[in-house]
Write an enzyme that holds these catalytic residues in place. Structure first.
Site, mmCIF file in Angstrom:
data_model
loop_
_atom_site.group_PDB
_atom_site.id
_atom_site.type_symbol
_atom_site.label_atom_id
_atom_site.label_comp_id
_atom_site.label_asym_id
_atom_site.label_seq_id
_atom_site.Cartn_x
_atom_site.Cartn_y
_atom_site.Cartn_z
ATOM 1 N N HIS A 84 0.814 -1.223 0.000
ATOM 2 C CA HIS A 84 0.000 0.000 0.000
ATOM 3 C C HIS A 84 0.840 1.262 0.000
ATOM 4 C CE1 HIS A 84 0.410 -0.815 4.440
ATOM 5 N NE2 HIS A 84 0.514 0.507 4.533
ATOM 6 N N GLU A 115 -7.633 4.364 10.209
ATOM 7 C CA GLU A 115 -7.243 4.127 8.822
ATOM 8 C C GLU A 115 -8.284 3.375 8.018
ATOM 9 O OE1 GLU A 115 -6.219 0.981 7.617
ATOM 10 O OE2 GLU A 115 -5.529 -0.159 9.351
ATOM 11 N N GLN A 147 -3.890 3.368 1.484
ATOM 12 C CA GLN A 147 -4.223 3.417 2.912
ATOM 13 C C GLN A 147 -4.376 4.883 3.321
ATOM 14 O OE1 GLN A 147 -1.112 2.369 5.906
ATOM 15 N NE2 GLN A 147 -2.673 0.998 6.731
ATOM 16 N N HIS A 171 3.921 7.110 3.630
ATOM 17 C CA HIS A 171 4.834 5.969 3.549
ATOM 18 C C HIS A 171 4.477 5.054 2.381
ATOM 19 C CE1 HIS A 171 1.592 4.321 6.209
ATOM 20 N NE2 HIS A 171 1.822 3.192 5.564
ATOM 21 N N GLU A 209 7.580 0.719 4.945
ATOM 22 C CA GLU A 209 6.932 -0.277 5.804
ATOM 23 C C GLU A 209 7.043 -1.645 5.148
ATOM 24 O OE1 GLU A 209 2.794 0.729 6.584
ATOM 25 O OE2 GLU A 209 2.327 -1.314 7.185
HETATM 26 C C1 V0V Z 1 9.393 12.046 9.416
HETATM 27 N N1 V0V Z 1 10.338 12.214 8.460
HETATM 28 C C2 V0V Z 1 9.888 11.640 7.330
HETATM 29 C C3 V0V Z 1 8.605 11.132 7.650
HETATM 30 N N2 V0V Z 1 8.352 11.399 8.952
HETATM 31 N N3 V0V Z 1 10.433 11.508 6.111
HETATM 32 C C4 V0V Z 1 9.701 10.875 5.180
HETATM 33 N N4 V0V Z 1 8.459 10.379 5.406
HETATM 34 C C5 V0V Z 1 7.885 10.490 6.617
HETATM 35 N N5 V0V Z 1 6.684 9.982 6.840
HETATM 36 C C6 V0V Z 1 11.617 12.873 8.600
HETATM 37 C C7 V0V Z 1 11.460 14.266 9.201
HETATM 38 O O1 V0V Z 1 11.193 15.217 8.195
HETATM 39 C C8 V0V Z 1 12.777 14.480 9.884
HETATM 40 O O2 V0V Z 1 13.724 14.900 8.947
HETATM 41 C C9 V0V Z 1 13.162 13.103 10.375
HETATM 42 O O3 V0V Z 1 12.445 12.184 9.520
HETATM 43 C C10 V0V Z 1 12.765 12.867 11.826
HETATM 44 O O4 V0V Z 1 11.378 13.126 11.925
HETATM 45 P P1 V0V Z 1 10.651 13.930 13.094
HETATM 46 O O5 V0V Z 1 9.706 14.901 12.515
HETATM 47 O O6 V0V Z 1 11.659 14.388 14.083
HETATM 48 O O7 V0V Z 1 9.705 12.850 13.702
HETATM 49 P P2 V0V Z 1 10.023 11.629 14.616
HETATM 50 O O8 V0V Z 1 11.468 11.311 14.626
HETATM 51 O O9 V0V Z 1 9.359 11.856 15.903
HETATM 52 O O10 V0V Z 1 9.266 10.467 13.816
HETATM 53 C C11 V0V Z 1 9.561 10.090 12.521
HETATM 54 C C12 V0V Z 1 9.434 8.545 12.430
HETATM 55 C C13 V0V Z 1 8.049 8.180 13.039
HETATM 56 C C14 V0V Z 1 9.511 8.180 10.956
HETATM 57 C C15 V0V Z 1 10.560 7.903 13.210
HETATM 58 O O11 V0V Z 1 7.009 8.840 12.330
HETATM 59 C C16 V0V Z 1 7.783 6.695 13.068
HETATM 60 O O12 V0V Z 1 8.257 5.950 13.930
HETATM 61 N N6 V0V Z 1 6.947 6.180 12.124
HETATM 62 C C17 V0V Z 1 6.602 4.756 12.060
HETATM 63 C C18 V0V Z 1 5.191 4.506 12.541
HETATM 64 C C19 V0V Z 1 4.127 5.182 11.732
HETATM 65 O O13 V0V Z 1 4.414 6.053 10.908
HETATM 66 N N7 V0V Z 1 2.857 4.801 11.962
HETATM 67 C C20 V0V Z 1 1.698 5.380 11.251
HETATM 68 C C21 V0V Z 1 1.255 4.525 10.121
HETATM 69 P P3 V0V Z 1 14.534 16.279 9.118
HETATM 70 O O14 V0V Z 1 13.480 17.341 9.233
HETATM 71 O O15 V0V Z 1 15.311 16.060 10.390
HETATM 72 O O16 V0V Z 1 15.374 16.365 7.902
HETATM 73 S S1 V0V Z 1 0.449 3.080 10.729
HETATM 74 C C22 V0V Z 1 0.268 1.989 9.416
HETATM 75 O O17 V0V Z 1 0.828 2.298 8.304
HETATM 76 C C23 V0V Z 1 -0.460 0.814 9.650
HETATM 77 C C24 V0V Z 1 -1.161 0.533 10.920
HETATM 78 C C25 V0V Z 1 -0.556 -0.216 8.580
HETATM 79 O O18 V0V Z 1 -0.054 -0.048 7.487
HETATM 80 O O19 V0V Z 1 -1.197 -1.277 8.836
HETATM 81 CO CO CO Z 2 0.820 1.488 6.408
#
Ligand code: V0V
Ligand code: CO
Length: 140
Positions: A7, A43, A59, A83, A133
């Protein structure tokens, strides 16, 4: 390692509005809706096609709070692609192989994902700026 694109995750402020847009404009059907407290999202999965080991979907993601991953993303970057998720046959095995190459895992172990899947995230900074992911779809 990757069997298909499972997705594309899209961050949105109002999931009902985006469901209406995607389903009407692209004639897609919502096949699942879930609230995932652990991931901080509400979602919806809109089915596109079926592939090896599972389907492919759009998604739509609405944050449950401002300090969740999607809430922070919306505040910083606004609505859009959040993502890309790839289908893998075995998520734990894919995590281990990818981590050996030096890519940071955001999850130590697989988490519960949409439609009974098992998922894990890779750090966007290690994947050319793309939050990635891994998805092992539930067995039929
Ligand atoms: C943050 N950054 C990204 C980003 N989110 N870059 C690309 N795509 C994204 N989505 C960049 C951000 O601009 C910063 O870069 C750097 O990464 C650190 O981000 P931050 O703003 O300080 O935020 P953090 O570190 O608190 O969190 C970022 C991460 C976090 C990616 C670590 O969002 C995470 O753990 N995500 C994984 C879980 C998730 O997203 N769950 C929701 C979907 P600069 O500015 O320093 O250059 S749930 C889902 O998909 C489900 C349930 C499913 O599929 O079934
Ligand atoms: Co997802």
């Amino acid at each position: 390692m990757f069997m298909r694109i499972d997705h594309i995750g899209i961050a949105c402020k109002d999931i009902e509005e985006k469901i209406a847009f995607f389903s009407e404009t692209f004639e897609l059907t919502v096949v699942a809706r879930e609230v995932n407290e652990e991931q901080g999202v509400k979602e919806a999965m809109l089915h596109i096609a079926d592939g090896e080991g599972g389907g492919s979907y759009i998604q739509l993601l609405e944050p449950l709070s401002e300090d969740s991953p999607v809430g922070k993303f919306l505040a910083k970057r606004g609505e859009g692609v959040h993502h890309v998720a790839f289908g893998v046959p075995d998520v734990a095995q894919a995590m281990a192989k990818i981590n050996e190459k030096g890519v940071r895992l955001l999850d130590e172990r697989p988490r519960h994902g949409s439609m009974g899947s098992e998922i894990a995230f890779l750090h966007p900074k290690d994947v050319g700026g793309m939050l990635t992911e891994l998805v092992q779809a539930a067995r039929p």
